[in-house]
Design a protein around this motif. Sequence first.
Motif, mmCIF file in Angstrom:
data_model
loop_
_atom_site.group_PDB
_atom_site.id
_atom_site.type_symbol
_atom_site.label_atom_id
_atom_site.label_comp_id
_atom_site.label_asym_id
_atom_site.label_seq_id
_atom_site.Cartn_x
_atom_site.Cartn_y
_atom_site.Cartn_z
ATOM 1 N N ALA A 53 66.562 -51.880 -32.945
ATOM 2 C CA ALA A 53 65.693 -52.889 -32.821
ATOM 3 C C ALA A 53 66.104 -54.214 -33.195
ATOM 4 O O ALA A 53 65.669 -55.222 -32.328
ATOM 5 N N LYS A 54 66.684 -54.436 -34.162
ATOM 6 C CA LYS A 54 67.218 -55.962 -34.289
ATOM 7 C C LYS A 54 67.945 -56.438 -33.267
ATOM 8 O O LYS A 54 68.140 -57.606 -32.866
ATOM 9 N N ARG A 55 69.029 -55.428 -33.044
ATOM 10 C CA ARG A 55 70.010 -55.834 -31.586
ATOM 11 C C ARG A 55 68.917 -56.264 -30.331
ATOM 12 O O ARG A 55 69.454 -57.171 -29.799
ATOM 13 N N MET A 56 68.196 -55.174 -30.240
ATOM 14 C CA MET A 56 67.298 -55.699 -29.122
ATOM 15 C C MET A 56 66.573 -56.959 -29.218
ATOM 16 O O MET A 56 66.499 -57.857 -28.050
ATOM 17 N N ILE A 57 66.069 -57.226 -30.439
ATOM 18 C CA ILE A 57 65.266 -58.670 -30.530
ATOM 19 C C ILE A 57 66.369 -60.051 -30.570
ATOM 20 O O ILE A 57 65.812 -60.973 -29.876
ATOM 21 N N LYS A 58 67.381 -59.640 -31.175
ATOM 22 C CA LYS A 58 68.370 -60.774 -31.072
ATOM 23 C C LYS A 58 68.504 -60.950 -29.568
ATOM 24 O O LYS A 58 68.832 -62.181 -29.012
ATOM 25 N N GLU A 59 68.815 -59.929 -28.627
ATOM 26 C CA GLU A 59 69.251 -60.098 -27.396
ATOM 27 C C GLU A 59 68.306 -60.894 -26.515
ATOM 28 O O GLU A 59 68.672 -61.569 -25.630
ATOM 29 N N ALA A 60 66.896 -60.551 -27.260
ATOM 30 C CA ALA A 60 65.769 -61.225 -26.344
ATOM 31 C C ALA A 60 65.472 -62.506 -26.796
ATOM 32 O O ALA A 60 64.629 -63.259 -26.518
ATOM 33 N N ARG A 61 66.397 -63.060 -27.773
ATOM 34 C CA ARG A 61 66.302 -64.500 -28.296
ATOM 35 C C ARG A 61 64.971 -64.699 -29.045
ATOM 36 O O ARG A 61 64.305 -65.823 -28.928
ATOM 37 N N ASN A 62 64.432 -63.547 -29.726
ATOM 38 C CA ASN A 62 63.290 -63.401 -30.582
ATOM 39 C C ASN A 62 63.559 -63.543 -32.060
ATOM 40 O O ASN A 62 64.718 -63.219 -32.342
ATOM 41 N N ASN A 63 62.405 -63.968 -32.743
ATOM 42 C CA ASN A 63 62.837 -63.863 -34.116
ATOM 43 C C ASN A 63 61.718 -63.105 -34.935
ATOM 44 O O ASN A 63 61.361 -63.542 -35.811
ATOM 45 N N ILE A 64 61.572 -61.916 -34.322
ATOM 46 C CA ILE A 64 60.560 -61.066 -35.080
ATOM 47 C C ILE A 64 61.415 -60.237 -36.393
ATOM 48 O O ILE A 64 62.585 -59.867 -36.194
ATOM 49 N N ASN A 65 60.654 -60.403 -37.284
ATOM 50 C CA ASN A 65 61.450 -59.575 -38.574
ATOM 51 C C ASN A 65 61.277 -58.315 -38.191
ATOM 52 O O ASN A 65 60.240 -57.847 -38.401
ATOM 53 N N VAL A 66 62.233 -57.295 -38.388
ATOM 54 C CA VAL A 66 62.145 -55.905 -38.361
ATOM 55 C C VAL A 66 62.822 -55.239 -39.606
ATOM 56 O O VAL A 66 63.908 -55.681 -40.219
ATOM 57 N N CYS A 67 62.127 -54.235 -40.325
ATOM 58 C CA CYS A 67 62.726 -53.705 -41.777
ATOM 59 C C CYS A 67 62.039 -52.189 -41.457
ATOM 60 O O CYS A 67 61.303 -51.857 -40.713
ATOM 61 N N TRP A 68 62.674 -51.501 -42.358
ATOM 62 C CA TRP A 68 62.388 -50.078 -42.440
ATOM 63 C C TRP A 68 61.857 -49.655 -43.887
ATOM 64 O O TRP A 68 62.614 -50.513 -44.571
ATOM 65 N N THR A 69 61.165 -48.655 -44.089
ATOM 66 C CA THR A 69 60.744 -48.452 -45.539
ATOM 67 C C THR A 69 60.318 -46.932 -45.128
ATOM 68 O O THR A 69 59.921 -46.605 -44.585
ATOM 69 N N LEU A 70 60.423 -46.290 -46.850
ATOM 70 C CA LEU A 70 59.810 -45.122 -46.918
ATOM 71 C C LEU A 70 58.720 -45.157 -47.685
ATOM 72 O O LEU A 70 57.931 -44.271 -47.973
ATOM 73 N N ASP A 71 58.214 -46.359 -48.029
ATOM 74 C CA ASP A 71 57.019 -46.792 -48.867
ATOM 75 C C ASP A 71 55.959 -46.930 -47.829
ATOM 76 O O ASP A 71 55.718 -48.235 -47.596
ATOM 77 N N LEU A 72 55.133 -46.078 -47.546
ATOM 78 C CA LEU A 72 53.834 -46.378 -46.610
ATOM 79 C C LEU A 72 53.059 -47.395 -47.265
ATOM 80 O O LEU A 72 52.701 -48.330 -46.569
ATOM 81 N N GLU A 73 52.493 -47.303 -48.324
ATOM 82 C CA GLU A 73 51.625 -48.193 -48.872
ATOM 83 C C GLU A 73 52.164 -49.817 -48.851
ATOM 84 O O GLU A 73 51.490 -50.684 -48.371
#
Length: 438
Positions: A53-73
């Motif tokens: 996802a980070k590579r797709m966003i970078k390729e699109a020249r966008n600055n959306i912050n993407v992260c992942w977590t196991l902590d739903l709350e």
Amino acid sequence: MTLKLVVIGGGSSYTPEIIEGVLKRHHQLPFTEIVLVDIEEGKEKVTIIAELAKRMIKEARNNINVCWTLDLEHALQDADFVTTQIRVGGLDARERDERIPLSHGFIGQETNGAGGILKAFRTIPVMIQIAEAVHRICPQAWMINFTNPAGIITEALLQHSPHKKVIGVCNIPYHMKQSAAEILEVDAAQVSLEFIGLNHFVFGRCVQINGIDYTEELTKKLDDNHVTYSPANIIQLDWSQSFIRNMKLIPNPYHQYYYQTRDMLATEWRAYENGETRAKAVKQLEKQLFSIYKDPALTKKPEQLEERGGAFYSEVACRLMDSLYNNRKDIQTVNTLNNGAIKELPDNAVIEINCKITKNGPNPVAIGSLPAAVKGDILQMKAFEELVIAAGISGNYQQAYQAFLANPLIKDEKRTKALLDEMLAANLKELPQFTIGG
């Protein structure tokens, strides 16, 4: 200004679809943050998806912050949209859902028949917990449910969880509309198609192109040419001329299980005897997909994902979020409360129907009475769905038995109990609400 999307089941192989959809609509749907959430068992996959996802966003020249977590709350803090695409028990559970019914002589499919019932039983308690967390932490968020069986899960949430900003989505109506446009050789934007029924049991009616009725022409083309349309995850059989000609309704691909049951069962049985199931094929495809996803040079959704059966997922989910966010007031097909749209069903029943989408949610476009040719079938399916939800909530064996017996793909008093007992026992780990036996 911030706009946050939380994807529950972020390690799904479908997630690149939604990333692609977000990037496609970023000027209208300006997400600033996307959080991918998964469980411990999905940690490796969600890590791979997040990096892609980070590579797709970078390729699109966008600055959306993407992260992942196991902590739903933690992930849900300040969320504006929450999408759900979970599979409780994973593909091993899906394989059981397919193999066990086939071993008893019944259709084995992940969202229809006995397999669909068990998927709902495993999923309803987990989804209600998620909805409760959404309501407590981000009550303003719209919850977009793509988890199957989507209609049943959406109704369970709307009736049994405190969160009411829930909409169910499915790619089948969108797929049907696209296919109708291809058959009629026009742009899909010109086509309107009325949808009547329930998720995976919805019919198309009244096909129009720029306001002119083309229903007869479409059914004639289906009749004359045996044109078929099925996504990758559904066996494709032809419809007979007499069915198309006399019903005057456009079936969806899942109707093959109900109106071509013998042929579908025979096809599935041949595969089963050879040790093949759709779940086994999906496992192999998933392995291939995640190997592709790991490639650091990959910066877009790979074409192989279309073989997974999720075509148009991003279009359906992102178009809905766009319309909610921007108050588009356009027409989309979603799973939502009936509220008088179909006269024969109660207001609190969830149906799959065209709706005007506003910032306050979907407003169903009334269709009046159900077509006589399918009224009995739709009412039977809704009664069956209600039994599934009741049993999925309560864990009551008697209600589970009634749900099995009421399903049109089972309906066998002599063999229902053995099938139910084996499926409950095989899924015991994911069915904390059930006490097995009856």
